[in-house]
Design an enzyme around this catalytic site. Structure first.
Site, mmCIF file in Angstrom:
data_model
loop_
_atom_site.group_PDB
_atom_site.id
_atom_site.type_symbol
_atom_site.label_atom_id
_atom_site.label_comp_id
_atom_site.label_asym_id
_atom_site.label_seq_id
_atom_site.Cartn_x
_atom_site.Cartn_y
_atom_site.Cartn_z
ATOM 1 N N CYS A 1 35.183 34.576 94.691
ATOM 2 C CA CYS A 1 36.056 35.714 94.398
ATOM 3 C C CYS A 1 36.877 36.059 95.637
ATOM 4 O O CYS A 1 37.977 36.594 95.539
ATOM 5 C CB CYS A 1 35.238 36.911 93.940
ATOM 6 N N GLU B 1 32.601 44.147 89.583
ATOM 7 C CA GLU B 1 33.006 43.264 90.690
ATOM 8 C C GLU B 1 33.817 42.141 90.069
ATOM 9 O O GLU B 1 33.262 41.180 89.540
ATOM 10 C CB GLU B 1 31.776 42.691 91.399
HETATM 11 P P1 NAD Z 1 33.528 35.271 83.401
HETATM 12 O O1 NAD Z 1 34.201 36.581 83.340
HETATM 13 O O2 NAD Z 1 34.000 34.189 82.513
HETATM 14 O O3 NAD Z 1 31.958 35.449 83.072
HETATM 15 C C1 NAD Z 1 31.147 36.320 83.816
HETATM 16 C C2 NAD Z 1 29.917 36.687 83.004
HETATM 17 O O4 NAD Z 1 30.317 37.438 81.855
HETATM 18 C C3 NAD Z 1 29.149 35.491 82.460
HETATM 19 O O5 NAD Z 1 27.771 35.755 82.517
HETATM 20 C C4 NAD Z 1 29.625 35.418 81.025
HETATM 21 O O6 NAD Z 1 28.701 34.769 80.167
HETATM 22 C C5 NAD Z 1 29.739 36.888 80.700
HETATM 23 N N1 NAD Z 1 30.603 37.221 79.570
HETATM 24 C C6 NAD Z 1 31.682 36.549 79.112
HETATM 25 N N2 NAD Z 1 32.216 37.209 78.056
HETATM 26 C C7 NAD Z 1 31.461 38.312 77.868
HETATM 27 C C8 NAD Z 1 31.508 39.391 76.944
HETATM 28 N N3 NAD Z 1 32.442 39.463 76.009
HETATM 29 N N4 NAD Z 1 30.571 40.362 77.036
HETATM 30 C C9 NAD Z 1 29.624 40.318 77.999
HETATM 31 N N5 NAD Z 1 29.528 39.320 78.906
HETATM 32 C C10 NAD Z 1 30.437 38.326 78.838
HETATM 33 O O7 NAD Z 1 33.561 34.813 84.938
HETATM 34 P P2 NAD Z 1 33.088 33.436 85.584
HETATM 35 O O8 NAD Z 1 34.043 32.363 85.226
HETATM 36 O O9 NAD Z 1 31.638 33.214 85.349
HETATM 37 O O10 NAD Z 1 33.229 33.788 87.145
HETATM 38 C C11 NAD Z 1 34.430 33.760 87.824
HETATM 39 C C12 NAD Z 1 35.047 35.127 87.926
HETATM 40 O O11 NAD Z 1 34.137 36.052 88.504
HETATM 41 C C13 NAD Z 1 36.257 35.133 88.858
HETATM 42 O O12 NAD Z 1 37.259 35.947 88.319
HETATM 43 C C14 NAD Z 1 35.714 35.723 90.149
HETATM 44 O O13 NAD Z 1 36.694 36.315 90.974
HETATM 45 C C15 NAD Z 1 34.754 36.727 89.605
HETATM 46 N N6 NAD Z 1 33.741 37.073 90.605
HETATM 47 C C16 NAD Z 1 33.872 38.278 91.248
HETATM 48 C C17 NAD Z 1 32.969 38.625 92.244
HETATM 49 C C18 NAD Z 1 33.101 39.922 92.965
HETATM 50 O O14 NAD Z 1 32.142 40.320 93.599
HETATM 51 N N7 NAD Z 1 34.236 40.609 92.891
HETATM 52 C C19 NAD Z 1 31.920 37.749 92.581
HETATM 53 C C20 NAD Z 1 31.814 36.545 91.897
HETATM 54 C C21 NAD Z 1 32.744 36.215 90.906
#
Ligand code: NAD
Length: 507
Positions: free
Chosen positions: A296, A262
């Protein structure tokens, strides 16, 4: 400390690994600070999880799965029902914590907790409806059917912006399906996860099934990779940015695991010449500035028919002038802060790029001169092909563009890498049907006369292209958390082959 935090079991320094209902943490490690983005004060501290704790968590989760999968699904639903009861009881306090830690306004934070309750209720019902199909066999005296079985340990990685609801979408459906879950929340919102884990611990203890829900919060890339690459986890459900999601997908695919993605959105609203402006304006404003543009599904691009362009800009300008920015817990606040300093910096970079492109900033564009990560809700006249418009910026920036025909508007809308949510405001039935047809919106969500943000849990949620293709929440999303098995039973006395094959030894 805010009273809601104490009620939810949050202490000044919290351990972040929960193994079989017991908390542990290494006092030698540096703590993670949870910062309130509206006043920059530290809410509480967390001791990050260690490698050794992770090994315990995965062992416990795997061991619990061995028995949990044998519990009848409706009985598994009972655990979720009881968690939902606690969520109802503590809705107000969890809502406060979500508002404090993410900066989203209280009514949206309470809405997020309600979403957890909604998906819990849904999961309880679903626990009696894990239906498989029966199909007529082409062989005599044979029965042919499909059944759904649990996968094992499900890893759930969540983003900061929905720190509790997204976990609930995944976890409640995963556990009624017979899996155990390990949650890796965002380090930007660890307290929300710890508070929810406390509730799970209480119910798991009452029902004597420790290890169904586990939590770990690493502060270390190596450990994070180990989790993603762990062959003991058949499914990683990841919610976050497309950049991180793509790298996780590659790692999980290389071990032939399953990934549910997602990812980022870049959502557009189209306002055609027949649209009801009184309906469109408030819906657009909520979707563009709600959660400070950090959903998102936030509306990032607004495509307006040339005949209505000036009218819509004027209405938006009027609406934006009424927006109050401030503390998420103040009921008058419409827009709270961004999550952190990095998000503010990104906002500033994008504004500089708007100026470089000679885009017109109709409203906002500046950071708010106060303590906290506040920026102004911003309206920009833009072009779809600008790099910044093609990307998702997690801030309340709305790019406004003009179009002449619906076909042109749909082409602009679809001409971005992401494909999450979309909407058309129209009173023209033919336009609505065109938009929802195969030549219309290419997104996972396409709405008519409502905004792009704010999905209900009953339907499947997710998007196409760089949004990752995953589907969570309602409808038949439960199938992602189970494995399908085809069963054929020969209840006769003859060996019969399919496709009329006659094997000499069987004559
Ligand atoms: P992010 O990608 O920075 O982090 C998301 C998660 O991934 C966090 O728990 C982070 O610690 C973890 N993470 C980061 N690097 C990683 C790695 N190398 N390996 C494993 N895990 C890792 O996103 P964010 O800033 O927390 O959230 C915002 C983003 O999430 C936006 O792009 C938003 O659109 C998206 N989002 C999408 C949905 C959906 O349902 N499509 C819902 C909510 C948020």
């Amino acid at each position: 400390m805010h009273s809601a935090l104490e009620t939810l079991g949050i202490q000044q320094i919290n351990n972040s690994s929960c193994i079989g209902g017991h908390w542990c943490g290494d006092t030698r490690l540096d703590v993670i600070e949870s910062i309130n983005p509206s006043d920059l004060k530290c809410l509480a501290m967390i001791r990050p999880s260690t490698d050794q704790e992770y090994q315990h968590i995965i062992a416990e989760s795997t061991q619990t799965f061995a028995t949990w999968r044998t519990i009848p699904a409706p009985k598994r639903g009972e655990m979720v029902r009881r968690i939902a009861q606690e969520l109802r009881r503590k809705k107000h306090q969890i809502g406060d914590l979500v508002a404090l830690e993410t900066g989203k306004i209280k009514s949206e934070a309470d809405g997020e907790v309600q979403e957890m309750i909604d998906i819990a209720d849904f999961a309880v019902g679903q626990s009696r409806m894990l239906y498989g199909k029966t199909m007529p066999s082409e062989r005599p005296q044979h029965r042919l059917y499909e059944q759904w079985l649990p996968l094992g340990v499900v890893g759930i990685i969540t983003a900061f912006n929905f720190p509790v609801a997204v976990w609930a979408w995944n976890a409640f459906i995963a556990v009624i399906a017979g899996n155990t879950v390990i949650w890796k929340p965002s380090p930007k919102t660890p307290l929300c996860a710890i508070a929810i884990q406390h509730i799970c611990n209480q119910i798991m203890s009452e029902m004597q099934y420790q290890g169904v829900f586990s939590l770990f919060i690493p502060d270390d890339r190596i450990l994070l990779n180990q989790f993603v690459e762990d062959r003991q986890i058949p499914l990683i459900s990841f919610t976050g940015s497309s950049v991180v999601g793509r790298s996780i997908n590659i790692k999980v695919a290389s071990r032939l695991g399953k990934c549910l993605l997602e990812l980022s959105g870049n959502n557009a609203v189209i306002v055609d010449e027949s649209a009801d402006i009184n309906l469109a304006i408030p819906a657009i404003v909520f979707a563009a500035v709600g959660t400070a543009g950090q959903r998102c599904t936030s509306t990032r691009r607004l495509l307006v028919h040339e005949k209505l362009y000036d009218t819509v800009i004027n209405h938006l300008l009027h609406a934006y002038q009424q927006i109050t920015i401030g503390s998420p817990l103040d009921s008058r606040t419409v827009v709270g802060p961004l999550i952190d300093a990095q998000a503010v910096e990104k906002f500033q970079q994008v504004m500089m790029e708007v100026k470089r492109q000679q885009g017109r900033i109709v409203y906002g564009g500046k950071i708010v001169d106060t303590t906290g990560y506040f920026v102004e809700p911003t309206l920009v006249c833009a072009e779809n092909n600008w790099t910044i418009v093609q990307q998702e910026t997690f801030a309340p920036i709305l790019y406004v563009m003009k179009f002449k025909t619906l076909e042109e508007a749909i082409a602009i809308q679809n001409n971005v890498p992401q494909g999450l949510s979309s909407a058309l405001f129209t009173d023209n039935l033919c336009h609505a049907e065109h938009y929802l047809s195969a030549v219309g919106s290419d997104c996972g969500i396409a709405n008519i006369n409502m905004g792009t943000s704010g999905a209900e849990i009953g339907a499947a949620f997710g998007g196409e292209k760089d949004t990752g293709g995953g589907r969570e929440a309602g409808s038949d999303a439960w199938k992602s958390y189970m494995r399908r098995q085809t069963n054929t039973i020969n209840w006769g006395k003859q060996v019969t082959l399919a496709q009329d094959i006659l094997f000499p030894m069987m004559r």
